[in-house]
Design a protein around this motif. Structure first.
Motif, PDB file in Angstrom:
ATOM      1  N   ALA A 249       0.814  -1.220   0.000  1.00  0.00           N
ATOM      2  CA  ALA A 249       0.000   0.000   0.000  1.00  0.00           C
ATOM      3  C   ALA A 249       0.842   1.261   0.000  1.00  0.00           C
ATOM      4  CB  ALA A 249      -0.937  -0.010   1.207  1.00  0.00           C
ATOM      5  N   HIS A 250       1.984   1.232   0.699  1.00  0.00           N
ATOM      6  CA  HIS A 250       2.818   2.424   0.795  1.00  0.00           C
ATOM      7  C   HIS A 250       3.506   2.775  -0.516  1.00  0.00           C
ATOM      8  CE1 HIS A 250       5.367  -1.034   1.445  1.00  0.00           C
ATOM      9  NE2 HIS A 250       6.464  -0.298   1.334  1.00  0.00           N
ATOM     10  N   THR A 251       3.465   1.888  -1.505  1.00  0.00           N
ATOM     11  CA  THR A 251       4.109   2.134  -2.799  1.00  0.00           C
ATOM     12  C   THR A 251       3.120   2.594  -3.866  1.00  0.00           C
ATOM     13  OG1 THR A 251       3.814  -0.123  -3.664  1.00  0.00           O
ATOM     14  CG2 THR A 251       5.730   0.290  -2.246  1.00  0.00           C
ATOM     15  N   LEU A 252       1.840   2.579  -3.575  1.00  0.00           N
ATOM     16  CA  LEU A 252       0.824   2.853  -4.590  1.00  0.00           C
ATOM     17  C   LEU A 252       0.428   4.329  -4.584  1.00  0.00           C
ATOM     18  CD1 LEU A 252      -1.438  -0.285  -4.044  1.00  0.00           C
ATOM     19  CD2 LEU A 252       0.403   0.037  -5.706  1.00  0.00           C
ATOM     20  N   PRO A 253       0.349   4.970  -5.758  1.00  0.00           N
ATOM     21  CA  PRO A 253       0.093   6.414  -5.811  1.00  0.00           C
ATOM     22  C   PRO A 253      -1.283   6.829  -5.314  1.00  0.00           C
ATOM     23  CG  PRO A 253       0.036   5.450  -8.021  1.00  0.00           C
ATOM     24  CD  PRO A 253       0.558   4.387  -7.107  1.00  0.00           C
ATOM     25  N   GLU A 254      -2.256   5.926  -5.335  1.00  0.00           N
ATOM     26  CA  GLU A 254      -3.601   6.289  -4.867  1.00  0.00           C
ATOM     27  C   GLU A 254      -3.693   6.348  -3.343  1.00  0.00           C
ATOM     28  OE1 GLU A 254      -3.924   1.789  -5.894  1.00  0.00           O
ATOM     29  OE2 GLU A 254      -2.823   3.566  -6.605  1.00  0.00           O
ATOM     30  N   ASN A 255      -2.668   5.846  -2.654  1.00  0.00           N
ATOM     31  CA  ASN A 255      -2.643   5.881  -1.195  1.00  0.00           C
ATOM     32  C   ASN A 255      -1.756   7.022  -0.719  1.00  0.00           C
ATOM     33  OD1 ASN A 255      -4.232   3.537  -1.148  1.00  0.00           O
ATOM     34  ND2 ASN A 255      -2.416   2.230  -1.257  1.00  0.00           N
ATOM     35  N   GLY A 256      -1.751   7.254   0.596  1.00  0.00           N
ATOM     36  CA  GLY A 256      -0.862   8.289   1.078  1.00  0.00           C
ATOM     37  C   GLY A 256      -1.141   8.734   2.495  1.00  0.00           C
ATOM     38  N   ILE A 257      -0.485   9.806   2.852  1.00  0.00           N
ATOM     39  CA  ILE A 257      -0.489  10.320   4.214  1.00  0.00           C
ATOM     40  C   ILE A 257      -1.777  11.078   4.532  1.00  0.00           C
ATOM     41  CG2 ILE A 257       0.614  12.515   3.575  1.00  0.00           C
ATOM     42  CD1 ILE A 257       2.246  12.282   6.173  1.00  0.00           C
ATOM     43  N   VAL A 258      -2.162  11.038   5.788  1.00  0.00           N
ATOM     44  CA  VAL A 258      -3.155  11.966   6.344  1.00  0.00           C
ATOM     45  C   VAL A 258      -2.402  12.829   7.351  1.00  0.00           C
ATOM     46  CG1 VAL A 258      -5.277  12.224   7.663  1.00  0.00           C
ATOM     47  CG2 VAL A 258      -5.054  10.342   6.028  1.00  0.00           C
ATOM     48  N   GLU A 259      -2.430  14.143   7.168  1.00  0.00           N
ATOM     49  CA  GLU A 259      -1.639  14.986   8.060  1.00  0.00           C
ATOM     50  C   GLU A 259      -2.309  16.335   8.312  1.00  0.00           C
ATOM     51  OE1 GLU A 259       2.227  16.019   6.547  1.00  0.00           O
ATOM     52  OE2 GLU A 259       1.480  16.302   4.500  1.00  0.00           O
ATOM     53  N   ASP A 260      -1.882  16.931   9.421  1.00  0.00           N
ATOM     54  CA  ASP A 260      -2.352  18.249   9.834  1.00  0.00           C
ATOM     55  C   ASP A 260      -3.869  18.255  10.050  1.00  0.00           C
ATOM     56  OD1 ASP A 260       0.277  19.182   9.619  1.00  0.00           O
ATOM     57  OD2 ASP A 260       0.011  19.694   7.503  1.00  0.00           O
ATOM     58  N   VAL A 261      -4.277  17.442  11.019  1.00  0.00           N
ATOM     59  CA  VAL A 261      -5.693  17.313  11.378  1.00  0.00           C
ATOM     60  C   VAL A 261      -5.891  17.861  12.790  1.00  0.00           C
ATOM     61  CG1 VAL A 261      -7.602  15.707  11.778  1.00  0.00           C
ATOM     62  CG2 VAL A 261      -5.983  15.297   9.899  1.00  0.00           C
ATOM     63  N   LEU A 262      -6.855  18.745  12.948  1.00  0.00           N
ATOM     64  CA  LEU A 262      -7.203  19.307  14.254  1.00  0.00           C
ATOM     65  C   LEU A 262      -8.650  18.977  14.560  1.00  0.00           C
ATOM     66  CD1 LEU A 262      -6.773  21.124  16.747  1.00  0.00           C
ATOM     67  CD2 LEU A 262      -7.400  23.083  15.303  1.00  0.00           C
ATOM     68  N   ILE A 263      -8.870  18.323  15.707  1.00  0.00           N
ATOM     69  CA  ILE A 263     -10.218  17.999  16.187  1.00  0.00           C
ATOM     70  C   ILE A 263     -10.370  18.706  17.527  1.00  0.00           C
ATOM     71  CG2 ILE A 263     -11.818  16.136  16.796  1.00  0.00           C
ATOM     72  CD1 ILE A 263      -9.624  14.296  15.296  1.00  0.00           C
ATOM     73  N   GLU A 264     -11.297  19.664  17.623  1.00  0.00           N
ATOM     74  CA  GLU A 264     -11.373  20.442  18.856  1.00  0.00           C
ATOM     75  C   GLU A 264     -12.812  20.799  19.213  1.00  0.00           C
ATOM     76  OE1 GLU A 264      -9.227  24.106  18.484  1.00  0.00           O
ATOM     77  OE2 GLU A 264     -10.457  24.862  16.829  1.00  0.00           O
ATOM     78  N   ASN A 265     -13.007  20.944  20.527  1.00  0.00           N
ATOM     79  CA  ASN A 265     -14.290  21.408  21.068  1.00  0.00           C
ATOM     80  C   ASN A 265     -15.455  20.536  20.623  1.00  0.00           C
ATOM     81  OD1 ASN A 265     -12.851  23.592  22.196  1.00  0.00           O
ATOM     82  ND2 ASN A 265     -13.136  24.805  20.343  1.00  0.00           N
ATOM     83  N   CYS A 266     -15.217  19.251  20.543  1.00  0.00           N
ATOM     84  CA  CYS A 266     -16.265  18.313  20.148  1.00  0.00           C
ATOM     85  C   CYS A 266     -16.708  17.478  21.351  1.00  0.00           C
ATOM     86  CB  CYS A 266     -15.756  17.370  19.056  1.00  0.00           C
ATOM     87  SG  CYS A 266     -15.397  18.185  17.478  1.00  0.00           S
ATOM     88  N   THR A 267     -17.907  16.918  21.243  1.00  0.00           N
ATOM     89  CA  THR A 267     -18.419  15.967  22.216  1.00  0.00           C
ATOM     90  C   THR A 267     -18.606  14.631  21.517  1.00  0.00           C
ATOM     91  OG1 THR A 267     -19.545  17.684  23.483  1.00  0.00           O
ATOM     92  CG2 THR A 267     -20.298  15.415  23.806  1.00  0.00           C
ATOM     93  N   PHE A 268     -18.087  13.577  22.145  1.00  0.00           N
ATOM     94  CA  PHE A 268     -18.149  12.251  21.533  1.00  0.00           C
ATOM     95  C   PHE A 268     -19.018  11.328  22.384  1.00  0.00           C
ATOM     96  CE2 PHE A 268     -14.351  14.071  19.714  1.00  0.00           C
ATOM     97  CZ  PHE A 268     -14.389  13.625  18.405  1.00  0.00           C
ATOM     98  N   GLY A 269     -20.143  10.902  21.806  1.00  0.00           N
ATOM     99  CA  GLY A 269     -20.965   9.883  22.432  1.00  0.00           C
ATOM    100  C   GLY A 269     -20.380   8.514  22.152  1.00  0.00           C
ATOM    101  N   GLN A 270     -21.192   7.498  22.346  1.00  0.00           N
ATOM    102  CA  GLN A 270     -20.706   6.120  22.197  1.00  0.00           C
ATOM    103  C   GLN A 270     -20.270   5.841  20.767  1.00  0.00           C
ATOM    104  OE1 GLN A 270     -19.105   3.787  23.704  1.00  0.00           O
ATOM    105  NE2 GLN A 270     -20.757   3.338  25.132  1.00  0.00           N
ATOM    106  N   SER A 271     -19.174   5.115  20.629  1.00  0.00           N
ATOM    107  CA  SER A 271     -18.705   4.626  19.330  1.00  0.00           C
ATOM    108  C   SER A 271     -17.747   3.474  19.612  1.00  0.00           C
ATOM    109  CB  SER A 271     -18.031   5.748  18.528  1.00  0.00           C
ATOM    110  OG  SER A 271     -16.841   6.176  19.162  1.00  0.00           O
ATOM    111  N   HIS A 272     -16.961   3.065  18.625  1.00  0.00           N
ATOM    112  CA  HIS A 272     -15.959   2.028  18.852  1.00  0.00           C
ATOM    113  C   HIS A 272     -14.610   2.636  19.235  1.00  0.00           C
ATOM    114  CE1 HIS A 272     -18.183  -1.171  16.198  1.00  0.00           C
ATOM    115  NE2 HIS A 272     -18.945  -0.659  17.148  1.00  0.00           N
ATOM    116  N   GLY A 273     -14.377   3.859  18.834  1.00  0.00           N
ATOM    117  CA  GLY A 273     -13.153   4.577  19.164  1.00  0.00           C
ATOM    118  C   GLY A 273     -13.345   6.037  18.832  1.00  0.00           C
TER     119      GLY A 273
END
Length: 418
Positions: A249-273
Motif C-alpha cells: 500500500a505504501h508504494t501505490l500512488p492512490e494511497n498516502g499520508i493523512v496529516e495536519d488534522v485538528l479535532i477540537e471542542n467536540c463531544t463524543f458519544g458512544q462509538s468504537h473509538g
C-alpha cells in the motif's frame, strides 16, 4: 407590482437566498416522502452547473432520493426542517469507480457525491438521513449466515451506500448539518485538502438495530482538516484516519499520508473509538485532538496495528479531555481481513511522538499498548492525567518508550504492567 416585488425580496432574504440559489421545489421536485426524487433533484444540480454554478436549496419537507452527484460550482444547503432521505434500495446507487477500505475499486455511490468539486459545501441546519435500517438488517443476517457456515463475512459483501463521499476536492465545508443513519460510512473524504467540518451532529444507532460500519468521519489521504464543535456518536469509529492497506500500500500512488488534522471542542458519544488510526492507514502525522468531552466507554485513542501493512503514526497530540471514557489509549494488533496478497514481505510499524496531557476522566481502564513483533515504539508521553477506573495500571509492552509525568489512577501513581 411594487408590493409584490417587496414581498418577493423579503421572502428571498428570509431564506438567505440569492439569484444563484436553486430551491428544488421551484424546479419540479415534489415534497413527498414516498416519491423517489432522484432524477428531478439531479436535473436541478445539472441545471445549476450548466449556468455557472449555484446552491441547491432544500426547503422544509422530506425528499426521498437515491445517489446525487454534485458538479463543479454547485453546493448543497438544507433549510430548517429539510430532510434528504436516502432510498433503501441499492439499485438507486450506481456501481462506479470508487474507494473503499483502503483500496480503489468499483463500489456503490453514496447518497451525496462530489468528485473534483473545489469549494464544495454542505450546510444546514437540515438533515441528511441515510435510512439505513434495511441495509443493517441485511448485514446482520449475512453475518449470521456466515457464522453458521463457519466463514467470515466481510464488510463489502452486503451492498450498502455511504451517506457522503467527497473525492479530490479542495476547500470543503460541512457546517451545521445533521447526518443520520448511514447505510455504511457516514462521511468519507478521499484526497481532499483544506477541509472544515463544523457544528455538525453525526449519529447512528446501537439499538434497536446496530448500525454496522457507520464511521462518523473518515479521512482518507487528506491534508489540513479541522473538525470543530461537532457531536459524534456512531456504531463504529468516531473520527477514523485512513489512507491505504496491504503490504504494498505504501508504494501505490492512490494511497498516502493523512496529516495536519485538528479535532477540537467536540463531544463524543458512544462509538468504537473516538480517534482511530490503523485499520486502513499507512501514514498519519500531526493529528491533534483537544478540548473535547467524552460521553462513552470507548478508547480515546485507538491504534490498530496491522501485521500486513507498513504503518507510521507520528506526532499525535491528545490534550484537555474530560468526561467518561473507555481506555485513554488502546494499541493492539489488528488482524481483521489479514492478507499479505501473496508477497513474502514482513511489514512493520513505527509509532512515535505521542503526547497525551491534561486529561481528567472516569474510564473503564487506563489503557494498553501492544503491537506486532517488528513494530518500533518511541517517545510516548503521558502528562498531568487523573483517571478513575475499576482497574489499576496500564498494560504496556514498551515501558522504555513511555514517560509518565504527574499521572495517577485512582489517586495513585500509574503503574506500567507487562
Amino acid at each position: 407590482m411594487i408590493k409584490l416585488l417587496t414581498l418577493s425580496l423579503a421572502l428571498m432574504a428570509s431564506l438567505s437566498l440569492s439569484a444563484k440559489d436553486y430551491v428544488i421545489t421551484r424546479h419540479g421536485v415534489k415534497a413527498d416522502s414516498t416519491l423517489l426524487n432522484t432524477c428531478a433533484i439531479q436535473k436541478v444540480i445539472d441545471k445549476a452547473h450548466a449556468k455557472g454554478g449555484g446552491t441547491i436549496v432544500v426547503p422544509k419537507g422530506v425528499f426521498l432520493t437515491g445517489a446525487l452527484f454534485f458538479k463543479p460550482g454547485t453546493r448543497l444547503k438544507l433549510l430548517e426542517g429539510a430532510v434528504i432521505k436516502g432510498s433503501d434500495t441499492i439499485a438507486d446507487y450506481p456501481l462506479m469507480a470508487s474507494r473503499m477500505e483502503g483500496k480503489n475499486l468499483d463500489y456503490f455511490a453514496a447518497l451525496i457525491n462530489a468528485t473534483h468539486v473545489n469549494g464544495f459545501s454542505i450546510t444546514g441546519p437540515g438533515t441528511i438521513d441515510g435510512n439505513g435500517y434495511k441495509f443493517w438488517d441485511q448485514f446482520w443476517a449475512r453475518r449470521e449466515e456466515g457464522r453458521r457456515q463457519g466463514r467470515t463475512v466481510t464488510n463489502l459483501e452486503v451492498y450498502r451506500p455511504r451517506l457522503i463521499f467527497i473525492w479530490g476536492c479542495d476547500s470543503v465545508t460541512l457546517r451545521d448539518v445533521k447526518l443520520r443513519n448511514a447505510g455504511f460510512w457516514t462521511t468519507h473524504l478521499y484526497q481532499c485538502n483544506d477541509v472544515l467540518i463544523e457544528g455538525c451532529d453525526i449519529r447512528s444507532p446501537f439499538k434497536p438495530v446496530k448500525a454496522p460500519s457507520t464511521d462518523g468521519i473518515d479521512l482518507d489521504v487528506c491534508k489540513r482538516v479541522t473538525i470543530r464543535n461537532c457531536y459524534i456518536s456512531v456504531n463504529d469509529d468516531g473520527v477514523c484516519i485512513k489512507g491505504g492497506k496491504g503490504p504494498l500500500a505504501h508504494t501505490l500512488p492512490e494511497n498516502g499520508i493523512v496529516e495536519d488534522v485538528l479535532i477540537e471542542n467536540c463531544t463524543f458519544g458512544q462509538s468504537h473509538g473516538t480517534l482511530t488510526l490503523g485499520s486502513e492507514c499507512i501514514h498519519a502525522r500531526n493529528i491533534t485532538l483537544r478540548n473535547c468531552v467524552m460521553q462513552n466507554t470507548c478508547p480515546v485513542l485507538r491504534l490498530k496495528m496491522r501485521p500486513d501493512t507498513h504503518q507510521t503514526f507520528e506526532n499525535i497530540t491528545i490534550e484537555n479531555i474530560t468526561g467518561n471514557s473507555g481506555p485513554l489509549i488502546e494499541m493492539r494488533p489488528w488482524k481483521q481481513f489479514f492478507d499479505l496478497e501473496g508477497t513474502t514481505d514482513q511489514p512493520k510499524a513505527t509509532v512515535r511522538n505521542i503526547v497525551m496531557s491534561n486529561i481528567h476522566v472516569t474510564a473503564t481502564y487506563f489503557g494498553e499498548m501492544a503491537g506486532n513483533a517488528h513494530d518500533t515504539v518511541s517517545d510516548i508521553v503521558f502528562r498531568n492525567i487523573t483517571v478513575h477506573s475499576p482497574g489499576q495500571g496500564m498494560k504496556c509492552l514498551y515501558p522504555d518508550a513511555v514517560t509518565l509525568e504527574n499521572v495517577t489512577e485512582n489517586g495513585e501513581a500509574l503503574k506500567l504492567v507487562p
